[in-house]
Design an enzyme around this catalytic site. Structure first.
Site, PDB file in Angstrom:
ATOM      1  N   LYS A   1       0.537  -0.978  -0.021  1.00 53.75           N
ATOM      2  CA  LYS A   1       0.377  -0.178   0.543  1.00 53.75           C
ATOM      3  C   LYS A   1       0.854   0.954   0.308  1.00 53.75           C
ATOM      4  O   LYS A   1       0.526   2.264  -0.384  1.00 53.75           O
ATOM      5  CB  LYS A   1      -0.794   0.225   1.526  1.00 53.75           C
ATOM      6  CG  LYS A   1      -2.259  -0.794   1.400  1.00 53.75           C
ATOM      7  CD  LYS A   1      -2.797  -0.825   2.236  1.00 53.75           C
ATOM      8  CE  LYS A   1      -4.632  -1.519   1.549  1.00 53.75           C
ATOM      9  NZ  LYS A   1      -5.511  -1.453   2.751  1.00 53.75           N
TER      10      LYS A   1
ATOM     11  N   ASP B   1     -10.462   3.120   0.963  1.00 54.56           N
ATOM     12  CA  ASP B   1     -10.765   2.887   2.447  1.00 54.56           C
ATOM     13  C   ASP B   1     -11.535   3.638   3.421  1.00 54.56           C
ATOM     14  O   ASP B   1     -13.160   3.350   3.493  1.00 54.56           O
ATOM     15  CB  ASP B   1      -9.386   1.954   3.497  1.00 54.56           C
ATOM     16  CG  ASP B   1      -9.353   0.886   2.642  1.00 54.56           C
ATOM     17  OD1 ASP B   1      -9.710  -0.038   1.956  1.00 54.56           O
ATOM     18  OD2 ASP B   1      -8.123   0.682   2.857  1.00 54.56           O
TER      19      ASP B   1
ATOM     20  N   GLY C   1      -7.363   3.050  17.459  1.00 53.15           N
ATOM     21  CA  GLY C   1      -6.336   2.745  16.785  1.00 53.15           C
ATOM     22  C   GLY C   1      -5.945   4.044  15.463  1.00 53.15           C
ATOM     23  O   GLY C   1      -5.946   4.789  15.947  1.00 53.15           O
TER      24      GLY C   1
ATOM     25  N   GLY D   1      -3.257   1.806   9.759  1.00 60.93           N
ATOM     26  CA  GLY D   1      -3.210   2.059   8.207  1.00 60.93           C
ATOM     27  C   GLY D   1      -5.320   2.583   8.318  1.00 60.93           C
ATOM     28  O   GLY D   1      -5.643   3.210   7.632  1.00 60.93           O
TER      29      GLY D   1
END
Ligand code: NDP
Length: 285
Positions: free
Chosen positions: A73, A109, A132, A135
């Protein structure tokens, strides 16, 4: 729709390793079939040493685009011509789109998440708490901020990971961003509009495990979302539902990011229900 002529299909796909457990091909080809799009989605096992060759191959063969999953990515960026704004701020690309002679890096995403969220609330002016700072969290943080969230609190156990994300949000958007050190069970503050689990806690086969959050404070959030696609109803989401929150599952996010890719590659806005049914079927959930 077709590429050129009767016997030349639009080619799309995915480069990752390991690729064998990635169900994306099933939902993408279900969308193509449902909408009569003459396109293929090839799930390719590509290791780090061969990423450059794979991208050059896709370019040479006129692919409409491809997804990039782990571990490509970030490294794929070196092989692209330019980045869309979100991907530039996020610093990662999960979807590459051919635009004329150029390969453009996108990140779908966060857009997939935003699409789910916009289905239940207006994002502008909301107070968002993100659990969190990896990614998935980066992609979500950047998109909710770009969509006009008033504030974003990043709850993370490693400040060295959360700090740069907060800096990226602050430098590129008007959203007020702060970082909270995640120690022990996190108490969700009153007045939270959107709480998101963007960790992998609760992923199959550990769907019963909750991220460290005080369950009694979940009701302080109006909307609670999880990035975990499998199982769709994690213990975290079930607890939020029991607390009266509106919930959004990670399967919806997965489907919506795929739908964004189909739109970017083919121009067709696919039916997400068709894609969700297919991916749930192949995952047996
Ligand atoms: P990363 O490894 O990049 O980030 C994971 C984050 O979760 C890190 O900040 C990590 O902190 C934190 N974390 C993990 N375990 C704990 C814990 N016990 N307590 C507190 N923090 C914890 O992973 P990704 O962001 O790439 O993926 C996360 C999840 O998102 C995965 O399950 C993936 O399947 C899902 N995902 C879903 C998508 C969808 O479309 N539905 C799209 C992309 C991802 P630390 O670094 O300190 O461990």
């Amino acid at each position: 729709m077709t590429a050129h002529g009767t016997f030349l299909s639009i080619i799309t796909g995915s480069f990752s390793t390991p690729a064998g457990e990635n169900p994306t091909v099933a939902m993408m080809e279900a969308a193509y079939a449902h909408h009569g799009i003459d396109a293929r989605y090839l799930n390719c096992e590509v290791d780090a040493a061969h990423l450059g060759d794979a991208v050059r191959g896709a370019r040479a063969m006129g692919w409409a685009g491809f997804n990039c999953s782990l571990p490509h990515k970030v490294t794929v960026i070196d092989h692209l011509d330019r980045l869309a704004d979100s991907a530039r701020i996020i610093g990662a690309v999960n979807c590459v789109v051919a635009d004329g002679d150029e390969l453009v890096g996108e990140n779908t995403d966060g857009k997939g998440f935003l699409h789910s969220l916009q289905g239940v609330t207006d994002v502008e002016g909301t107070r968002v708490v993100l659990l969190g700072a990896g990614g998935a969290a980066r992609a979500i943080a950047v998109e909710v901020a770009r969509a006009g969230a008033a504030s974003l609190t990043i709850v993370a156990r490693r400040p060295e990971q959360a700090g740069p994300l907060a800096d990226a949000v602050t430098a590129n958007t008007a959203t007020a961003c702060d970082v909270v050190a995640w120690q022990g069970d996190y108490a969700v503050p009153g007045g939270t509009d959107v709480l998101v689990n963007a960790t992998q806690v609760g992923l199959h086969p550990a769907g019963h495990v909750m991220p460290p959050v005080e369950a009694a404070t979940l009701g302080n959030a109006r909307v609670v979302a999880d990035v975990i696609p499998n199982p769709p109803t994690t213990a975290f989401l079930q607890a939020a539902r029991d607390a009266g929150c509106t919930t959004l599952d990670g399967l919806g996010m997965l489907v919506n990011q795929g739908a964004v890719a189909v739109r970017l590659w083919t121009g067709v806005d696919p039916d997400p229900d068709v894609m969700r049914r297919k991916v749930a079927e192949v995952l047996g959930i």
